[in-house]
Structure formats: C-alpha cells, structure tokens
Design a protein around this motif. Structure first.
Motif, PDB file in Angstrom:
ATOM      1  N   ASP A 136       0.663  -1.436  -0.135  1.00 47.45           N
ATOM      2  CA  ASP A 136      -0.443  -0.003   0.492  1.00 47.45           C
ATOM      3  C   ASP A 136       1.019   1.653   0.162  1.00 47.45           C
ATOM      4  N   VAL A 137       0.638   2.231  -0.513  1.00 46.74           N
ATOM      5  CA  VAL A 137       1.280   3.771  -1.125  1.00 46.74           C
ATOM      6  C   VAL A 137       0.124   4.558  -0.864  1.00 46.74           C
ATOM      7  N   GLU A 138       0.485   5.182   0.780  1.00 48.44           N
ATOM      8  CA  GLU A 138      -0.112   6.445   1.035  1.00 48.44           C
ATOM      9  C   GLU A 138       1.296   7.864   1.391  1.00 48.44           C
ATOM     10  N   ILE A 139       0.678   8.697   0.665  1.00 48.28           N
ATOM     11  CA  ILE A 139       0.693  10.156   0.475  1.00 48.28           C
ATOM     12  C   ILE A 139       0.147  11.180   1.309  1.00 48.28           C
ATOM     13  N   LYS A 140       0.946  11.322   2.186  1.00 47.43           N
ATOM     14  CA  LYS A 140       0.671  12.606   2.989  1.00 47.43           C
ATOM     15  C   LYS A 140      -0.548  12.647   3.569  1.00 47.43           C
ATOM     16  N   GLY A 141      -0.202  10.895   4.111  1.00 47.67           N
ATOM     17  CA  GLY A 141      -1.211  10.399   5.460  1.00 47.67           C
ATOM     18  C   GLY A 141      -2.729   9.573   4.864  1.00 47.67           C
ATOM     19  N   PRO A 143      -4.971   6.897   1.330  1.00 43.53           N
ATOM     20  CA  PRO A 143      -4.172   5.748   1.275  1.00 43.53           C
ATOM     21  C   PRO A 143      -4.256   6.154  -0.848  1.00 43.53           C
ATOM     22  N   PHE A 144      -3.713   6.534  -1.108  1.00 43.02           N
ATOM     23  CA  PHE A 144      -3.133   6.543  -3.029  1.00 43.02           C
ATOM     24  C   PHE A 144      -3.254   5.520  -3.640  1.00 43.02           C
ATOM     25  N   GLU A 145      -2.588   4.412  -3.832  1.00 42.55           N
ATOM     26  CA  GLU A 145      -2.553   3.096  -4.106  1.00 42.55           C
ATOM     27  C   GLU A 145      -2.367   1.970  -3.818  1.00 42.55           C
ATOM     28  N   THR A 146      -2.781   0.603  -4.266  1.00 38.95           N
ATOM     29  CA  THR A 146      -1.904  -0.775  -3.741  1.00 38.95           C
ATOM     30  C   THR A 146      -0.360  -0.822  -5.191  1.00 38.95           C
ATOM     31  N   PHE A 147       0.088  -1.023  -5.025  1.00 42.13           N
ATOM     32  CA  PHE A 147       1.327  -0.857  -5.717  1.00 42.13           C
ATOM     33  C   PHE A 147       1.699  -3.011  -6.096  1.00 42.13           C
ATOM     34  N   ARG A 148       1.650  -3.190  -7.122  1.00 35.94           N
ATOM     35  CA  ARG A 148       2.438  -4.646  -7.623  1.00 35.94           C
ATOM     36  C   ARG A 148       2.575  -4.357  -8.835  1.00 35.94           C
ATOM     37  N   GLY A 149       3.718  -4.510  -8.806  1.00 33.75           N
ATOM     38  CA  GLY A 149       5.604  -4.724  -9.453  1.00 33.75           C
ATOM     39  C   GLY A 149       6.558  -5.413  -9.075  1.00 33.75           C
ATOM     40  N   ASP A 150       7.921  -4.709  -9.942  1.00 35.17           N
ATOM     41  CA  ASP A 150       8.622  -5.199  -9.802  1.00 35.17           C
ATOM     42  C   ASP A 150       9.421  -4.475  -7.972  1.00 35.17           C
ATOM     43  N   GLY A 151       8.940  -3.866  -8.428  1.00 38.22           N
ATOM     44  CA  GLY A 151       9.586  -2.676  -7.088  1.00 38.22           C
ATOM     45  C   GLY A 151       9.618  -1.207  -6.764  1.00 38.22           C
ATOM     46  N   LEU A 152       9.543  -0.772  -5.941  1.00 35.08           N
ATOM     47  CA  LEU A 152       9.471   1.224  -6.767  1.00 35.08           C
ATOM     48  C   LEU A 152      10.945   1.929  -6.467  1.00 35.08           C
ATOM     49  N   CYS A 153      11.769   2.680  -6.857  1.00 38.69           N
ATOM     50  CA  CYS A 153      12.023   3.757  -6.723  1.00 38.69           C
ATOM     51  C   CYS A 153      12.787   5.369  -7.182  1.00 38.69           C
ATOM     52  N   LEU A 201       7.461  14.717  -5.038  1.00 40.56           N
ATOM     53  CA  LEU A 201       6.888  15.146  -4.364  1.00 40.56           C
ATOM     54  C   LEU A 201       7.114  16.464  -3.849  1.00 40.56           C
ATOM     55  N   PRO A 202       7.166  17.287  -3.473  1.00 38.93           N
ATOM     56  CA  PRO A 202       7.538  18.604  -2.641  1.00 38.93           C
ATOM     57  C   PRO A 202       7.958  18.324  -1.588  1.00 38.93           C
ATOM     58  N   GLN A 203       8.772  19.061  -0.510  1.00 39.03           N
ATOM     59  CA  GLN A 203       9.667  18.744   0.769  1.00 39.03           C
ATOM     60  C   GLN A 203       8.344  18.373   1.736  1.00 39.03           C
ATOM     61  N   HIS A 204       7.723  18.980   2.389  1.00 40.95           N
ATOM     62  CA  HIS A 204       6.384  18.670   3.290  1.00 40.95           C
ATOM     63  C   HIS A 204       5.693  17.408   2.852  1.00 40.95           C
ATOM     64  N   HIS A 205       5.647  17.003   2.125  1.00 32.53           N
ATOM     65  CA  HIS A 205       4.521  16.016   1.422  1.00 32.53           C
ATOM     66  C   HIS A 205       5.493  14.390   2.385  1.00 32.53           C
ATOM     67  N   THR A 206       4.739  13.665   2.584  1.00 33.04           N
ATOM     68  CA  THR A 206       5.302  12.292   3.376  1.00 33.04           C
ATOM     69  C   THR A 206       5.168  11.133   1.968  1.00 33.04           C
ATOM     70  N   CYS A 207       5.864   9.868   1.680  1.00 28.68           N
ATOM     71  CA  CYS A 207       5.352   9.133   1.159  1.00 28.68           C
ATOM     72  C   CYS A 207       5.918   7.097   2.327  1.00 28.68           C
ATOM     73  N   LEU A 208       4.616   7.070   2.382  1.00 32.21           N
ATOM     74  CA  LEU A 208       4.557   5.537   3.428  1.00 32.21           C
ATOM     75  C   LEU A 208       4.103   4.364   2.515  1.00 32.21           C
ATOM     76  N   LEU A 209       5.253   3.502   2.365  1.00 36.37           N
ATOM     77  CA  LEU A 209       5.329   1.572   2.010  1.00 36.37           C
ATOM     78  C   LEU A 209       4.116   1.157   3.309  1.00 36.37           C
ATOM     79  N   LYS A 210       3.743   0.213   3.018  1.00 31.06           N
ATOM     80  CA  LYS A 210       3.260  -0.958   4.552  1.00 31.06           C
ATOM     81  C   LYS A 210       3.379  -2.236   2.974  1.00 31.06           C
ATOM     82  N   PRO A 211       4.152  -3.312   3.561  1.00 31.07           N
ATOM     83  CA  PRO A 211       4.377  -4.376   2.581  1.00 31.07           C
ATOM     84  C   PRO A 211       3.041  -5.086   2.750  1.00 31.07           C
ATOM     85  N   LEU A 212       2.415  -5.409   1.754  1.00 29.58           N
ATOM     86  CA  LEU A 212       1.526  -6.787   2.088  1.00 29.58           C
ATOM     87  C   LEU A 212       2.045  -8.327   1.879  1.00 29.58           C
TER      88      LEU A 212
END
Length: 264
Positions: A136-141, A143-153, A201-212
């Motif tokens: 799961d990908v959260e942006i600035k607290g 939910p944004f999307e559930t990512f499925r694939g090889d990975g994220l950079c 994403l700008p400086q004041h935004h946080t990205c949170l990744l939660k492996p499922l």
C-alpha cells in the motif's frame, strides 16, 4: 583547514591521492579523517557515495568535492589534470557552499520497537527477493494506491539522473527540495491498477509504503542493501539535512546532463 582524501583504490586513484595529500600539506592544511571540513574523493560517483555515507554524521560541518579517474561524473567533476588548480583553490580561495536535498528513509519493523533511519544521496529502492512487490502506498497520510510489480524507486533530485532515469523518471534540477517515486514494471490490468507515472513530491509531503506480502524485502540505500522479512513500513520524505558541495567554479547542471546523455 582540515581535510581528508578518499580513493577508489585503483593504482591511478591511489597515486593521485598521494599527490593531493602532499600538495595540501605543503600549503599547511591539516589531514584529519575524523572531523574533516572538506572531503576530497578520487575515483567516480561511487567513491563519492561511499564518502558521503562515511561522513553523513558531519553534514553540517563538512563539504565534498570529487575528482574523477574514469568517466566524468555528476559528483566527481574535476579532472586529474586539474589537481594542481583544485589544490590551490582549496588552500587559497574561499569557496562557495552549494547545498542539495537528501532523502530520509525510516524503516519500521514488526519484530522490534525501534525504527532505523537512513540518509540517502541518490535513491532508495524497494523490491522482493522473489515474486512481485505488493504494498500500500500512502501520500501525506492518505491512501493513494496498492502497488504490484517489480519494485519502487524513490530518488532525490541529484539522484534523478541515475536509476530513476533508467526507469523513465524525470530529471530534476538538484536544487529542488523534492523526491520522486518511479515504478519498476507495475502490473496494470482489469484487476490491478497503479498510476503508472513517476510522482514528484514536495518537501512537506511524506510517502509511506506498507508491504502486504510476507516475503523477504530488499531495500537499497544508495550502494547499501538490507534484506528483511519483518518490515512493517518504509517512510520516505525530504530530509532536514542537506549535502554540502565545495564549489570553486560555475558548474551548470544542464550542461553536465547534456555531456552525459547527449554528447557534444
């Protein structure tokens, strides 16, 4: 001024290191590998990355400058034949300090309460050792999307010309206080969807990744690699700290991009 010189370890770089060290001592500078005011790297961008992590606890007090003994790099931008000129600049010329943003990565675990914090100069990648990454990908607290694939950079602006570019990400000027998220071979069909485009994403935004999925996760932090199955979340944001470069001459970023990827 206190200085230290690091080398890639090959014969050419080691010989150049001895020369730089000799010249600087003749000018009365003090060699200090513990608390240097300036770190001179000789090799390439990889040598520079190693030096950055070695002295990442002294970022507010230390500046970096790189000499390349291979291909011209984005961090190691002085040529071996310019060593005398560089040494005179270091010894005699007040230099300009240029600061560029870094990435803060906080890894939280299921099996222990303390989190691990890292500073990254180029990029952080998240993959699995086998199968697809599902998180799961959260942006600035939110939910944004559930990512499925090889990975994220997740890259810094100065790292946008590295792995991020190979993934189709945008090249950002390194002065921009931001971070970029690029996908690695995302799965997109009638069931699974991702945004499919790099995100800046700008400086004041946080990205949170939660492996499922419960698999061994591989996290790279520039040249370092971590493998762990008990990762609860990975939080990325623009760090409060910055990397400081000693600038002795104009160094147009877009000119370096052209020379590196297009040529003359």
């Amino acid at each position: 001024m206190r200085y230290t010189v690091t080398s890639r370890g090959d014969d050419t770089s080691n010989a150049l290191r001895k020369k730089v060290d000799k010249y600087l001592k003749e000018f009365g500078l003090t060699e200090d590998s513990e608390t240097p005011e300036i770190v001179i790297t000789i090799g390439g961008d990889g040598t520079f990355l190693h030096a950055f992590h070695q002295y990442s606890n002294l970022l507010s007090e230390t500046c970096f400058v790189g000499i390349h003994t291979g291909h011209l790099g984005f961090y190691a931008d002085w040529k071996p034949e310019e060593v005398e000129k560089l040494v005179i600049h270091i010894a005699k010329t007040p230099f300009q300090v240029v600061e560029y943003p870094l990435l803060e990565v906080v890894v939280r675990h299921y099996d222990r309460p303390q989190s691990d914090r890292y500073l990254v100069l180029n990029e952080c990648t998240i993959k699995t050792l086998e199968g697809s990454l599902v998180c799961d990908v959260e942006i600035k607290g939110e939910p944004f999307e559930t990512f499925r694939g090889d990975g994220l950079c997740i890259s810094t602006p100065s790292g946008s010309t590295a792995y991020n570019k190979a993934l189709g990400g945008a090249i950002l000027h390194p002065s921009l206080a931001s971070m970029q998220i690029a996908e690695m071979a995302s799965i997109n069909n009638r069931v699974y969807r991702t945004v499919g485009s790099p995100l800046i994403l700008p400086q004041h935004h946080t990205c949170l990744l939660k492996p499922l999925n419960e698999v061994d996760m591989q996290i790279t932090l520039d040249h370092k690699s971590i493998v762990d199955q008990c990762i609860k979340s990975i939080q990325c944001r623009v760090a409060e700290e910055k990397v400081r470069f000693a600038r002795f001459r104009p160094l147009p970023f877009w000119k370096r991009v052209k020379e590196s990827f297009i040529g003359e």
